[in-house]
Scaffold this active site. Sequence first.
Site, PDB file in Angstrom:
ATOM      1  N   LEU A  75      40.858  25.350  37.664  1.00 29.41           N
ATOM      2  CA  LEU A  75      41.470  25.968  36.744  1.00 29.41           C
ATOM      3  C   LEU A  75      42.630  26.930  35.508  1.00 29.41           C
ATOM      4  CD1 LEU A  75      37.672  25.049  34.643  1.00 29.41           C
ATOM      5  CD2 LEU A  75      39.768  22.991  35.091  1.00 29.41           C
ATOM      6  N   GLU A 114      46.516  36.234  38.355  1.00 29.92           N
ATOM      7  CA  GLU A 114      46.982  36.921  39.839  1.00 29.92           C
ATOM      8  C   GLU A 114      47.109  37.866  39.864  1.00 29.92           C
ATOM      9  OE1 GLU A 114      47.880  33.093  37.849  1.00 29.92           O
ATOM     10  OE2 GLU A 114      47.298  34.804  36.849  1.00 29.92           O
ATOM     11  N   ASP A 128      41.402  42.175  57.427  1.00 27.76           N
ATOM     12  CA  ASP A 128      41.383  41.547  58.692  1.00 27.76           C
ATOM     13  C   ASP A 128      42.335  42.393  60.032  1.00 27.76           C
ATOM     14  OD1 ASP A 128      42.135  39.335  60.661  1.00 27.76           O
ATOM     15  OD2 ASP A 128      43.745  39.355  59.864  1.00 27.76           O
TER      16      ASP A 128
END
Length: 162
Positions: A75, A114, A128
């Site tokens: 959304l 964002e 990572d």
Amino acid sequence: MPDLTHLSNTGEADMVDVSGKAATERVAVAEGRIVMRRETLELALSGNAKKGDVFAAARIAGIMAAKKTHELIPLCHPLLLTKVRVDLEPDAALPGIRVRAMAKVAGQTGVEMEALTGVSVACLTLYDMLKAVDRDMRIEGIAVLAKSGGRSGDWTRDQASG
């Protein structure tokens, strides 16, 4: 308590209609941190991590993620971002890396998601790239620090709230 705008009158998911809102400059800043062993931070700073330049990769990943927020979060409106900046600051006191993202748009809806997505993915990328030497790292403190623009105006996180 304000109404939840992503729900219809019957409680179903509903994308907000922003067509009636004025396009204004909107900016949001978010931050987070990844805490790690001191040796892991030193490795990241040395530029000799096995996977390469962890700072450059995290910065690029954060920018790319901010641009794709609407593909990741249901959304969210697709936005024509005018600027995304991701800053990474080593912090020996944690020890770890503080990550801050700024997102900017001239549009009809805010850019908090964002900025938050940019911070989150930059932290995940650091994890990572360094997990081979430190699986005990933890990502924490992800929050919006400030936003400006739009009908609700400017807002800044109360520093006392953490």
